[in-house]
Motif scaffolding. Structure first.
Motif, mmCIF file in Angstrom:
data_model
loop_
_atom_site.group_PDB
_atom_site.id
_atom_site.type_symbol
_atom_site.label_atom_id
_atom_site.label_comp_id
_atom_site.label_asym_id
_atom_site.label_seq_id
_atom_site.Cartn_x
_atom_site.Cartn_y
_atom_site.Cartn_z
ATOM 1 N N GLU A 134 -14.564 11.263 -6.093
ATOM 2 C CA GLU A 134 -14.661 12.725 -5.987
ATOM 3 C C GLU A 134 -13.665 13.268 -4.971
ATOM 4 N N ILE A 135 -13.501 12.552 -3.861
ATOM 5 C CA ILE A 135 -12.531 12.971 -2.844
ATOM 6 C C ILE A 135 -11.111 12.900 -3.407
ATOM 7 N N GLN A 136 -10.817 11.807 -4.096
ATOM 8 C CA GLN A 136 -9.487 11.669 -4.694
ATOM 9 C C GLN A 136 -9.236 12.737 -5.757
ATOM 10 N N GLU A 137 -10.245 13.024 -6.559
ATOM 11 C CA GLU A 137 -10.086 14.029 -7.607
ATOM 12 C C GLU A 137 -9.829 15.407 -7.007
ATOM 13 N N ALA A 138 -10.525 15.709 -5.925
ATOM 14 C CA ALA A 138 -10.308 16.985 -5.239
ATOM 15 C C ALA A 138 -8.951 16.996 -4.534
ATOM 16 N N GLY A 139 -8.472 15.813 -4.176
ATOM 17 C CA GLY A 139 -7.203 15.714 -3.461
ATOM 18 C C GLY A 139 -7.296 16.173 -2.019
ATOM 19 N N GLU A 140 -8.518 16.228 -1.501
ATOM 20 C CA GLU A 140 -8.739 16.802 -0.169
ATOM 21 C C GLU A 140 -9.952 16.153 0.480
ATOM 22 N N ILE A 141 -9.863 15.985 1.780
ATOM 23 C CA ILE A 141 -11.005 15.509 2.547
ATOM 24 C C ILE A 141 -11.407 16.593 3.539
ATOM 25 N N VAL A 142 -12.706 16.885 3.609
ATOM 26 C CA VAL A 142 -13.224 17.958 4.467
ATOM 27 C C VAL A 142 -13.777 17.329 5.740
ATOM 28 N N VAL A 143 -13.272 17.791 6.877
ATOM 29 C CA VAL A 143 -13.542 17.154 8.171
ATOM 30 C C VAL A 143 -14.252 18.119 9.105
ATOM 31 N N GLY A 144 -15.367 17.674 9.669
ATOM 32 C CA GLY A 144 -16.068 18.445 10.689
ATOM 33 C C GLY A 144 -15.574 18.082 12.074
ATOM 34 N N THR A 145 -15.253 19.102 12.878
ATOM 35 C CA THR A 145 -14.815 18.901 14.259
ATOM 36 C C THR A 145 -15.085 20.179 15.026
ATOM 37 N N SER A 146 -15.023 20.126 16.347
ATOM 38 C CA SER A 146 -15.426 21.299 17.130
ATOM 39 C C SER A 146 -14.300 22.310 17.348
ATOM 40 N N GLY A 147 -13.085 21.822 17.585
ATOM 41 C CA GLY A 147 -11.998 22.735 17.931
ATOM 42 C C GLY A 147 -12.071 23.242 19.358
ATOM 43 N N THR A 148 -13.056 22.752 20.123
ATOM 44 C CA THR A 148 -13.223 23.221 21.509
ATOM 45 C C THR A 148 -13.243 22.068 22.507
ATOM 46 N N LEU A 149 -12.938 20.860 22.052
ATOM 47 C CA LEU A 149 -13.062 19.677 22.892
ATOM 48 C C LEU A 149 -11.671 19.161 23.268
ATOM 49 N N TYR A 150 -11.109 19.711 24.321
ATOM 50 C CA TYR A 150 -9.784 19.321 24.785
ATOM 51 C C TYR A 150 -9.859 17.941 25.450
ATOM 52 N N PRO A 151 -8.926 17.026 25.158
ATOM 53 C CA PRO A 151 -7.800 17.117 24.230
ATOM 54 C C PRO A 151 -8.052 16.398 22.896
ATOM 55 N N ALA A 152 -9.307 16.256 22.510
ATOM 56 C CA ALA A 152 -9.616 15.562 21.264
ATOM 57 C C ALA A 152 -9.479 16.467 20.052
ATOM 58 N N SER A 153 -9.947 17.714 20.196
ATOM 59 C CA SER A 153 -9.966 18.667 19.084
ATOM 60 C C SER A 153 -9.947 20.069 19.667
ATOM 61 N N PHE A 154 -8.794 20.750 19.594
ATOM 62 C CA PHE A 154 -8.686 22.049 20.259
ATOM 63 C C PHE A 154 -7.570 22.888 19.647
ATOM 64 N N TYR A 155 -7.608 24.178 19.953
ATOM 65 C CA TYR A 155 -6.545 25.106 19.577
ATOM 66 C C TYR A 155 -5.722 25.411 20.830
ATOM 67 N N PRO A 156 -4.448 25.065 20.854
ATOM 68 C CA PRO A 156 -3.616 25.416 22.010
ATOM 69 C C PRO A 156 -3.599 26.931 22.213
ATOM 70 N N ALA A 209 -5.354 10.963 6.510
ATOM 71 C CA ALA A 209 -5.322 11.710 5.247
ATOM 72 C C ALA A 209 -3.945 11.627 4.604
ATOM 73 N N ASN A 210 -2.901 11.744 5.410
ATOM 74 C CA ASN A 210 -1.532 11.670 4.894
ATOM 75 C C ASN A 210 -1.261 10.309 4.252
ATOM 76 N N ARG A 211 -1.698 9.237 4.925
ATOM 77 C CA ARG A 211 -1.449 7.899 4.398
ATOM 78 C C ARG A 211 -2.306 7.602 3.156
ATOM 79 N N LEU A 212 -3.431 8.322 3.027
ATOM 80 C CA LEU A 212 -4.271 8.180 1.836
ATOM 81 C C LEU A 212 -3.895 9.192 0.758
ATOM 82 N N ASP A 213 -2.813 9.939 0.992
ATOM 83 C CA ASP A 213 -2.299 10.914 0.035
ATOM 84 C C ASP A 213 -3.333 12.000 -0.264
ATOM 85 N N LEU A 214 -3.972 12.503 0.806
ATOM 86 C CA LEU A 214 -4.976 13.547 0.674
ATOM 87 C C LEU A 214 -4.603 14.744 1.542
ATOM 88 N N ASP A 215 -4.906 15.957 1.061
ATOM 89 C CA ASP A 215 -4.868 17.130 1.913
ATOM 90 C C ASP A 215 -6.088 17.081 2.823
#
Length: 279
Positions: free
Chosen positions: A32-54, A72-78
């Motif tokens: 299903e992931i391959q068919e969609a061509g995309e993997i959906v990832v949960g992350t906070s975006g507030t945890l510097y420097p692991a996951s954040f917006y500069p 994702a890039n190496r697995l050919d997925l968006d």
């Protein structure tokens, strides 16, 4: 005897059916992931420097974010990121809102009963941020009793604080400056969290009179990507890619970019283990 033999044959047959069903479900998830061509990832975006917006940017980055981008890039997925608070991540994984989580998530025995984990991409240990002038009255872990510790309600770090008798002051998807400011102004006494994350947070917010506790290093940790329980095919694909990234130096390069050190290798320091805490 014949009845026992028949029942044994039926039981063995059921086991093979269940195993086959599990393998089918795992393969179906990956298909299903391959068919969609995309993997959906949960992350906070507030945890510097692991996951954040500069500052001034709408482009998510960080050690964890760039690791999963490369996978994702190496697995050919968006890739599509869902920003969410740490307290809702695991439930979002269970209900299918996201395919996996990467957010400096610690591997624990309790979590392994409910979820599948990749191989670790980060090794670390736990520290405390305290007020510089008096270490917030904390010189041992036992001194946490009666103190206030800022943190997420469902994190391992909050479990540690409660284990030693601290009151956990919970936040939503707050940024680091909120946690640090509250230690500085006395609303809380400490923030218990990962060594690498805390070290860089202090460097980013020098206006606060707070420090990493100089004498307390405890609870060695491993961080990994979290997936739904039974995600054998997805887990295998991710582990194979992580192994490639470790072998070709990508993990080390990303770690040094964001942490200034190689967090992809186990630390050599003598780290105190916590006894009697079932995580």
């Amino acid at each position: 005897m014949k009845n026992k033999g028949f029942l044994l044959a039926v039981l063995i047959g059921l086991i093979f059916v269940l195993v086959a069903c599990g393998e089918d479900a795992s393969s179906e998830q990956w298909d299903e992931i391959q068919e969609a061509g995309e993997i959906v990832v949960g992350t906070s975006g507030t945890l510097y420097p692991a996951s954040f917006y500069p500052e001034g940017s709408e482009e998510l980055t960080g050690y964890d974010v760039e690791i999963i981008r490369e996978i994702a890039n190496r697995l050919d997925l968006d890739i599509s990121f869902e920003a969410m608070g740490v307290d809702t991540m695991l439930s979002s994984l269970k209900n299918g809102r996201v395919d996996l989580i990467i957010n400096d998530m610690e591997v624990t025995d309790e979590r392994k009963e409910q979820f599948s984990f990749s191989d670790p991409y980060k090794y670390s240990y736990t520290t405390m941020i305290v007020r510089e002038e008096d270490h917030s009255g904390i010189e041992t872990l036992e001194d946490l009793e009666g103190k206030k510790a800022g943190g997420g309600a469902t994190t391992v770090f909050s479990q540690i604080a409660e284990h030693y008798g601290a009151e956990v002051v919970t936040y939503g998807n707050a940024t680091n400056d909120t946690y640090l400011r509250d230690v500085d102004n006395g609303r809380t006494d400490t923030v218990i969290n990962d060594y690498y994350l805390q070290s860089l947070a202090l460097k980013a917010f020098t206006e606060f009179d707070i420090v990493l506790h100089p004498d307390i290093k405890f609870h060695p940790t491993e961080q990994a990507i979290v997936m739904p329980k039974g995600s054998e095919t997805l887990t295998t694909k991710i582990n194979e890619t992580l192994a490639e990234m470790r072998e070709d130096g990508t993990l080390t390069e990303l770690s040094e970019q964001f942490f200034g050190a190689d967090a992809s290798q186990k630390p050599e320091e003598d780290i105190e283990e916590i006894e009697g805490l079932d995580l």
